[in-house]
Design an enzyme around this catalytic site. Structure first.
Site, mmCIF file in Angstrom:
data_model
loop_
_atom_site.group_PDB
_atom_site.id
_atom_site.type_symbol
_atom_site.label_atom_id
_atom_site.label_comp_id
_atom_site.label_asym_id
_atom_site.label_seq_id
_atom_site.Cartn_x
_atom_site.Cartn_y
_atom_site.Cartn_z
ATOM 1 N N LYS A 206 0.964 -1.163 0.173
ATOM 2 C CA LYS A 206 -0.003 0.111 0.006
ATOM 3 C C LYS A 206 0.779 1.205 0.287
ATOM 4 C CE LYS A 206 -3.306 2.375 2.602
ATOM 5 N NZ LYS A 206 -4.462 2.484 3.692
ATOM 6 N N GLU A 212 11.070 -4.517 3.664
ATOM 7 C CA GLU A 212 11.023 -5.842 3.212
ATOM 8 C C GLU A 212 10.669 -6.086 1.835
ATOM 9 O OE1 GLU A 212 9.523 -4.791 5.919
ATOM 10 O OE2 GLU A 212 9.953 -6.155 7.598
ATOM 11 N N GLY A 266 -4.342 -2.018 5.493
ATOM 12 C CA GLY A 266 -3.417 -3.213 4.974
ATOM 13 C C GLY A 266 -3.984 -4.655 5.315
ATOM 14 N N ARG A 267 -4.581 -4.896 6.579
ATOM 15 C CA ARG A 267 -4.949 -6.099 6.952
ATOM 16 C C ARG A 267 -6.470 -6.349 6.436
ATOM 17 N NH1 ARG A 267 -3.361 -2.545 10.800
ATOM 18 N NH2 ARG A 267 -5.005 -1.672 12.435
ATOM 19 N N GLU A 352 -2.989 -6.265 15.371
ATOM 20 C CA GLU A 352 -2.458 -5.087 14.985
ATOM 21 C C GLU A 352 -3.602 -4.064 15.085
ATOM 22 O OE1 GLU A 352 0.592 -4.563 11.700
ATOM 23 O OE2 GLU A 352 -1.104 -4.159 10.542
ATOM 24 N N HIS A 383 -1.419 -32.732 19.476
ATOM 25 C CA HIS A 383 -0.260 -33.462 19.530
ATOM 26 C C HIS A 383 0.514 -32.591 20.045
ATOM 27 C CE1 HIS A 383 -2.124 -37.244 18.495
ATOM 28 N NE2 HIS A 383 -2.576 -36.631 17.633
ATOM 29 N N LYS A 500 10.693 0.031 13.349
ATOM 30 C CA LYS A 500 10.916 0.265 11.885
ATOM 31 C C LYS A 500 12.031 1.541 12.021
ATOM 32 C CE LYS A 500 6.731 -0.835 9.419
ATOM 33 N NZ LYS A 500 5.578 -0.328 8.532
#
Ligand code: F6P
Length: 539
Positions: A206, A212, A266-267, A352, A383, A500
């Site tokens: 966005k 990254e 974004g999410r 977030e 398990h 950041k």
């Protein structure tokens, strides 16, 4: 000065909470033969059971009264209408517009956003169809066979989850891959079996400012350039972004720039052009079915009375569990291997959004906000951490998500899967070895399970695109409900900015020994020095 009406409804909830003292979950069932009927909810073939949670129908009524007092219905309307519900950033949060029906009209700042939404949907479908048909050609004339999405957080998790959940061989000419981590191993391992001439990258960001994603895009461009000397490698890039100016130099054609509107977080963006990998992997009709499923949950959230409104019921339950019962965790266990990524996706969506400590006005919140969400797919999880759930010293309410019919493989295996989910919820409730005779001196207490541990079960008729759209929209809206009950803004995420910002000087210090800022703590200094020494740095 008179108290706000919510002070009264909050006090009523606190008093009601005390009524649960000394009552086990089993005793709540003993006291009310209709408990399952009263606390299980239907929606389009689903059955959502919260009768194994520590609440009653009266609790839900009190929670609804409190939500009304806090103005939840008005906030919900503001969300759908495109008002600036993200107050700190002065933006709407209009993910619902992205899946609204073709005839909808939603006005933001005097302009209808829906023509733009529809245009983006058509462009995504056209591009996806061309790639799936092998008609998209790379710089050397070779048809595209592999598509790699480069993005992180919301620009990765939603599309990756959907592709993982519903993907499989379907006759498309293209395969879809996802690379999020700046760890070079992620990209290197993904690219190793791929041919540069037939590989297309979608850079989904966005902001087009995420380190990254930009680092991976640069590595991908270098990989292409090394293998295709003289070729215009920009022909192997598509960008999905809200920052067209920054992305334009990376693509060869303006048609390869797709929009990510400022009013979608974004999410919450998988419904936008950020869902391009979904349309490529599953086909545009499946993407449309996903959107339609989400839209049906939107309508339910917007119109169903709170007493029968799934996002409200589950959001209010979450807030009740955290604020009034003191639970600091929620464990989510999808009994569906295709939903193995769901816990990770929900961590971003919920944490977030609601990992906040101040309210909408900037004042400290008066109670805990989001519990920590974690989990893994069942039956594997049985398990691993189910021992802790059954016999550990702390109760953590569990959420079982169970599609009941198989889409592939033998029905008997699906029966085993569903039975395990139901039996685990039963075991958490009932426990073992808690009768007085079991407690006799000398009895083997190591086998005893205390029981009286809460859970919710969501039975889904099946796992398909429409149901998954409904499920993800349900989680979005219940996250919103919890935020409104906490009084916080779920649509910003300033907490991620600090790390950041601090990474900049650390990168420089690691790379070439640039001195760290004066105020840097001794531990960070020591670790940077140790890492440099391990990497053989001399200065
Ligand atoms: O982790 C913070 C975050 O801002 C997320 O909210 C977002 O989805 C992600 O980074 C990626 O951001 P962008 O799409 O701008 O690259």
């Amino acid at each position: 000065m008179t108290d706000h009406p919510s002070a009264t409804t909050l006090a009523a909830l606190a008093a009601h909470r005390r009524e649960f003292a000394g009552h086990t979950l089993s005793s709540l069932f003993d006291a009310d033969a209709t408990r399952f009927d009263a606390l299980s909810f239907a929606f389009d073939g689903w059955c959502v059971d919260i009768s194994k949670e520590r609440l009653t129908a009266r609790t839900l009524a009190l929670l609804a009264a409190h939500a009304e007092a806090l103005g939840l219905p008005a906030w919900r309307e503001a969300l759908f209408a495109g008002e600036r519900v993200n107050m700190s950033e002065q933006r709407p949060a209009l993910h619902t517009a992205l899946r609204a029906t073709a005839e909808a009209s939603i006005v933001v700042d005097g302009a209808d956003v829906m023509p733009g939404v529809r245009a983006a949907r058509s462009r995504v479908a056209a591009l996806a169809r061309a790639i799936r048909a092998g008609e998209r050609i790379g710089a050397t004339g070779t048809p595209i066979r592999d598509v790699v999405n480069l993005g992180i957080g919301g620009s990765d998790l939603g599309p990756r989850l959907v592709c993982d959940a519903l993907g499989g061989p379907d006759g498309s000419a293209a395969r879809v891959h996802f690379v999020s981590n700046v760890d070079p191993a992620h990209l290197a391992r993904t690219l190793a079996p791929l041919a540069p001439a037939s590989t297309l990258f979608i850079v989904t960001s966005k902001s087009f400012n995420t380190q990254e994603t930009l680092a991976n895009a640069a590595t991908a461009a270098a990989w292409l350039a090394a293998a295709l000397p003289g070729a215009d490698v920009r022909r192997h890039f598509v960008a999905v972004t809200g920052n067209a100016d920054a992305a334009r130099p990376h693509v060869a054609d303006a048609d390869d720039l797709l929009p990510l509107p400022a009013w979608v977080g974004g999410r919450y963006s998988l419904w936008s052009a950020a869902g391009l990998p979904i349309a490529i992997a599953l086909g545009p009709p499946a993407f449309d079915a996903l959107l339609a499923g989400a839209a049906s949950m939107d309508t339910h959230f917007r119109t169903a009375p709170l007493a029968a409104n799934l996002p409200f019921v589950l959001g209010a339950l979450g807030w009740w569990n955290t604020r009034h019962l003191g639970h600091v965790e929620r464990v989510v266990v999808p009994y569906a291997q295709p939903l193995a990524l769901l816990p990770q996706y929900l961590q971003q969506l919920v944490l977030e959004s609601n990992g906040k400590q101040v309210d909408r006005t900037g004042l400290p919140v008066s109670g805990p906000t989001a519990p920590a969400w974690w989990g893994a797919a069942g039956t594997d999880a049985q398990h691993a951490f189910f021992q802790w759930l059954h016999q550990g010293t702390r109760e953590a309410p569990v959420e079982f998500i169970v599609p009941v019919t198989a889409t592939v493989g033998p029905a008997s295996a699906q029966t085993l899967l569903v039975a395990n989910a139901l039996a685990q919820a039963q075991a958490l409730l009932e426990g073992r070895g808690n009768r007085p005779e079991d407690r006799a001196e000398g009895a083997d207490r190591s086998r005893a399970c205390p029981g009286n541990r809460a859970s919710t079960t969501l039975l889904l008729p099946r796992l398909d695109a429409g149901t998954l759209g409904q499920l993800l929209a349900l989680y979005e809206h219940r996250t919103f409900v919890e935020a409104m009950l906490c009084g916080i803004n779920p649509f910003d995420q300033f907490g991620v900015e600090l790390g950041k910002a601090l990474a900049g000087p650390v990168v420089a210090a690691l790379a070439d020994g640039t001195p760290l800022p004066e105020a840097t703590d001794a531990s960070t200094r020591g670790l940077v020095a140790a890492a440099r020494a391990m990497r053989g740095a001399t200065a």
